[in-house]
Design a protein around this motif. Structure first.
Motif, PDB file in Angstrom:
ATOM      1  N   ARG A 298       0.856  -1.192   0.000  1.00 42.25           N
ATOM      2  CA  ARG A 298       0.000   0.000   0.000  1.00 42.25           C
ATOM      3  C   ARG A 298       0.892   1.242   0.000  1.00 42.25           C
ATOM      4  O   ARG A 298       1.269   1.737   1.061  1.00 42.25           O
ATOM      5  N   PRO A 299       1.219   1.751  -1.169  1.00 46.17           N
ATOM      6  CA  PRO A 299       2.176   2.861  -1.259  1.00 46.17           C
ATOM      7  C   PRO A 299       1.725   4.147  -0.571  1.00 46.17           C
ATOM      8  O   PRO A 299       2.561   4.948  -0.166  1.00 46.17           O
ATOM      9  N   ILE A 300       0.425   4.366  -0.443  1.00 46.53           N
ATOM     10  CA  ILE A 300      -0.074   5.541   0.271  1.00 46.53           C
ATOM     11  C   ILE A 300      -0.544   5.076   1.647  1.00 46.53           C
ATOM     12  O   ILE A 300      -1.691   4.656   1.822  1.00 46.53           O
ATOM     13  N   TYR A 301       0.358   5.132   2.616  1.00 47.70           N
ATOM     14  CA  TYR A 301       0.103   4.523   3.922  1.00 47.70           C
ATOM     15  C   TYR A 301       0.854   5.338   4.978  1.00 47.70           C
ATOM     16  O   TYR A 301       2.021   5.095   5.271  1.00 47.70           O
ATOM     17  N   ALA A 302       0.165   6.305   5.556  1.00 49.88           N
ATOM     18  CA  ALA A 302       0.797   7.263   6.461  1.00 49.88           C
ATOM     19  C   ALA A 302       1.501   6.584   7.625  1.00 49.88           C
ATOM     20  O   ALA A 302       2.647   6.932   7.969  1.00 49.88           O
TER      21      ALA A 302
ATOM     22  N   ALA B 285       2.780   3.657   7.897  1.00 50.37           N
ATOM     23  CA  ALA B 285       3.990   2.938   7.495  1.00 50.37           C
ATOM     24  C   ALA B 285       5.150   3.905   7.290  1.00 50.37           C
ATOM     25  O   ALA B 285       6.295   3.621   7.691  1.00 50.37           O
ATOM     26  N   TYR B 286       4.896   5.049   6.661  1.00 47.01           N
ATOM     27  CA  TYR B 286       5.951   6.051   6.502  1.00 47.01           C
ATOM     28  C   TYR B 286       6.438   6.542   7.876  1.00 47.01           C
ATOM     29  O   TYR B 286       7.642   6.726   8.100  1.00 47.01           O
ATOM     30  N   HIS B 287       5.495   6.744   8.780  1.00 47.97           N
ATOM     31  CA  HIS B 287       5.846   7.230  10.115  1.00 47.97           C
ATOM     32  C   HIS B 287       6.718   6.223  10.862  1.00 47.97           C
ATOM     33  O   HIS B 287       7.760   6.578  11.444  1.00 47.97           O
ATOM     34  N   LEU B 288       6.305   4.958  10.845  1.00 48.42           N
ATOM     35  CA  LEU B 288       7.077   3.930  11.557  1.00 48.42           C
ATOM     36  C   LEU B 288       8.420   3.679  10.885  1.00 48.42           C
ATOM     37  O   LEU B 288       9.419   3.406  11.557  1.00 48.42           O
ATOM     38  N   LEU B 289       8.446   3.777   9.550  1.00 47.78           N
ATOM     39  CA  LEU B 289       9.709   3.611   8.838  1.00 47.78           C
ATOM     40  C   LEU B 289      10.679   4.729   9.212  1.00 47.78           C
ATOM     41  O   LEU B 289      11.875   4.491   9.426  1.00 47.78           O
ATOM     42  N   ALA B 290      10.168   5.954   9.304  1.00 45.90           N
ATOM     43  CA  ALA B 290      11.012   7.086   9.681  1.00 45.90           C
ATOM     44  C   ALA B 290      11.653   6.866  11.051  1.00 45.90           C
ATOM     45  O   ALA B 290      12.819   7.225  11.271  1.00 45.90           O
ATOM     46  N   LYS B 291      10.923   6.252  11.962  1.00 41.99           N
ATOM     47  CA  LYS B 291      11.439   6.025  13.311  1.00 41.99           C
ATOM     48  C   LYS B 291      12.567   5.001  13.350  1.00 41.99           C
ATOM     49  O   LYS B 291      13.304   4.921  14.336  1.00 41.99           O
ATOM     50  N   THR B 292      12.715   4.207  12.266  1.00 44.45           N
ATOM     51  CA  THR B 292      13.815   3.235  12.227  1.00 44.45           C
ATOM     52  C   THR B 292      15.120   3.880  11.764  1.00 44.45           C
ATOM     53  O   THR B 292      16.170   3.235  11.830  1.00 44.45           O
ATOM     54  N   LEU B 293      15.039   5.125  11.285  1.00 42.50           N
ATOM     55  CA  LEU B 293      16.236   5.837  10.836  1.00 42.50           C
ATOM     56  C   LEU B 293      16.723   6.775  11.929  1.00 42.50           C
ATOM     57  O   LEU B 293      15.930   7.290  12.710  1.00 42.50           O
TER      58      LEU B 293
ATOM     59  N   GLY C 139      11.896   2.781  -5.717  1.00 41.11           N
ATOM     60  CA  GLY C 139      13.161   3.379  -6.127  1.00 41.11           C
ATOM     61  C   GLY C 139      13.512   4.682  -5.441  1.00 41.11           C
ATOM     62  O   GLY C 139      14.665   5.130  -5.518  1.00 41.11           O
ATOM     63  N   ARG C 140      12.554   5.325  -4.773  1.00 40.85           N
ATOM     64  CA  ARG C 140      12.854   6.582  -4.087  1.00 40.85           C
ATOM     65  C   ARG C 140      13.789   6.344  -2.898  1.00 40.85           C
ATOM     66  O   ARG C 140      13.668   5.330  -2.213  1.00 40.85           O
ATOM     67  N   VAL C 141      14.682   7.290  -2.687  1.00 39.91           N
ATOM     68  CA  VAL C 141      15.575   7.248  -1.536  1.00 39.91           C
ATOM     69  C   VAL C 141      15.200   8.426  -0.643  1.00 39.91           C
ATOM     70  O   VAL C 141      15.216   9.578  -1.075  1.00 39.91           O
ATOM     71  N   MET C 142      14.864   8.124   0.621  1.00 37.37           N
ATOM     72  CA  MET C 142      14.340   9.167   1.508  1.00 37.37           C
ATOM     73  C   MET C 142      15.046   9.132   2.854  1.00 37.37           C
ATOM     74  O   MET C 142      15.419   8.067   3.355  1.00 37.37           O
ATOM     75  N   ASN C 143      15.224  10.317   3.437  1.00 38.99           N
ATOM     76  CA  ASN C 143      15.751  10.397   4.793  1.00 38.99           C
ATOM     77  C   ASN C 143      14.591  10.502   5.790  1.00 38.99           C
ATOM     78  O   ASN C 143      13.423  10.498   5.400  1.00 38.99           O
ATOM     79  N   GLN C 144      14.933  10.613   7.055  1.00 37.13           N
ATOM     80  CA  GLN C 144      13.902  10.599   8.091  1.00 37.13           C
ATOM     81  C   GLN C 144      12.907  11.754   7.919  1.00 37.13           C
ATOM     82  O   GLN C 144      11.691  11.561   7.994  1.00 37.13           O
ATOM     83  N   GLN C 145      13.444  12.939   7.682  1.00 38.36           N
ATOM     84  CA  GLN C 145      12.571  14.107   7.540  1.00 38.36           C
ATOM     85  C   GLN C 145      11.615  13.945   6.360  1.00 38.36           C
ATOM     86  O   GLN C 145      10.421  14.255   6.453  1.00 38.36           O
ATOM     87  N   GLN C 146      12.123  13.441   5.256  1.00 38.12           N
ATOM     88  CA  GLN C 146      11.284  13.249   4.069  1.00 38.12           C
ATOM     89  C   GLN C 146      10.190  12.219   4.316  1.00 38.12           C
ATOM     90  O   GLN C 146       9.052  12.367   3.839  1.00 38.12           O
ATOM     91  N   LEU C 147      10.516  11.200   5.078  1.00 42.04           N
ATOM     92  CA  LEU C 147       9.499  10.188   5.418  1.00 42.04           C
ATOM     93  C   LEU C 147       8.399  10.768   6.287  1.00 42.04           C
ATOM     94  O   LEU C 147       7.214  10.489   6.083  1.00 42.04           O
ATOM     95  N   TYR C 148       8.779  11.584   7.259  1.00 40.32           N
ATOM     96  CA  TYR C 148       7.764  12.233   8.104  1.00 40.32           C
ATOM     97  C   TYR C 148       6.875  13.150   7.263  1.00 40.32           C
ATOM     98  O   TYR C 148       5.663  13.201   7.450  1.00 40.32           O
ATOM     99  N   ILE C 149       7.477  13.857   6.326  1.00 46.33           N
ATOM    100  CA  ILE C 149       6.689  14.749   5.462  1.00 46.33           C
ATOM    101  C   ILE C 149       5.737  13.926   4.589  1.00 46.33           C
ATOM    102  O   ILE C 149       4.585  14.290   4.389  1.00 46.33           O
ATOM    103  N   GLU C 150       6.235  12.796   4.091  1.00 49.08           N
ATOM    104  CA  GLU C 150       5.401  11.928   3.242  1.00 49.08           C
ATOM    105  C   GLU C 150       4.220  11.376   4.023  1.00 49.08           C
ATOM    106  O   GLU C 150       3.120  11.239   3.507  1.00 49.08           O
ATOM    107  N   ALA C 151       4.460  11.076   5.311  1.00 52.58           N
ATOM    108  CA  ALA C 151       3.365  10.583   6.162  1.00 52.58           C
ATOM    109  C   ALA C 151       2.297  11.634   6.326  1.00 52.58           C
ATOM    110  O   ALA C 151       1.107  11.322   6.410  1.00 52.58           O
TER     111      ALA C 151
END
Length: 218
Positions: free
Chosen positions: A180-184, A186-194, A206-218
């Protein structure tokens, strides 16, 4: 001209014991506070419709699972035969009739406490983690289950899935996003692993994202 709900009601006018229609009508109601008036005058909500589907067809695993899924973790429901059951008991009953119900394992795993277990009718005793792994064995696209499983892991801990893959919290979050590519969440929990700063993660698209970008995506 009739809409979907009116057609379901009409079907029940023709056959008051049509289990599939009660279940479909219950599923179609947008929330538990919504009700529908049947042709015989009964006014029923989502839970009552699913209970009625089980009155007509008590051995159908999907109907048991659908009812379990809409209950809160500490809620109990009285069935037409007088039995009072909670989410876990309904899921266990569903697995009694269909041992390969991914949705029933998912309900069981998402409801059990972290240190809880459930004894199934075939004698197996499953923990929360084992129930979630069983759900994913049967359906690898249950996006929410990857996150439930991630939340059972401590930092640095891994889990072995039924296909032999070993995953940590980060990999499980990535799998959730694959499904589920649009999944707030999941982005939030993924960010917490960084770690904050320059650490990045490559997503399945293929996107490469840092913690801040993941939080914004969420």
């Amino acid at each position: 001209v009739m809409n979907q709900q009116q057609l379901f009601v009409e079907a029940l006018r023709c056959n008051r014991d049509y289990a599939e229609v009660y279940s479909a009508l219950g599923y179609a109601l947008s929330s538990r506070t919504k009700t529908v008036k049947l042709c015989d005058g009964r006014v029923m909500n989502k839970v009552q419709l699913h209970v009625e589907s089980l009155r007509c067809s008590p051995c159908e695993a999907p109907y048991l699972t659908l009812l379990a899924a809409i209950l809160s973790d500490d809620e109990r429901v009285t069935l037409s035969d007088g039995r009072v059951m909670d989410k876990i008991q309904l899921a266990i009953q569903a697995l009694r009739f269909n041992r390969d119900s991914a949705d029933a394992y998912a309900v069981l795993g998402s409801t059990l406490p972290d240190d809880g277990t459930a004894r199934l009718s075939d004698g197996r005793v499953l923990s929360k983690k084992q129930s979630l792994i069983e759900a994913l064995r049967l359906d690898k696209n249950l996006h929410a289950i990857y996150l439930f499983l991630s939340n059972t892991l401590a930092e640095g801990e891994t889990v072995k899935l039924s296909d032999g893959l070993v995953m940590g919290k980060r990999q499980l979050c990535l799998e959730a996003l694959r499904c589920r590519p649009i999944y707030a969440e999941a982005y939030h929990l993924l960010a917490k692993t960084l770690s904050s700063g320059s650490e990045t993660v490559k997503l399945g698209d293929g996107r490469v994202m840092n913690q801040q970008q993941l939080y914004i995506e969420a």
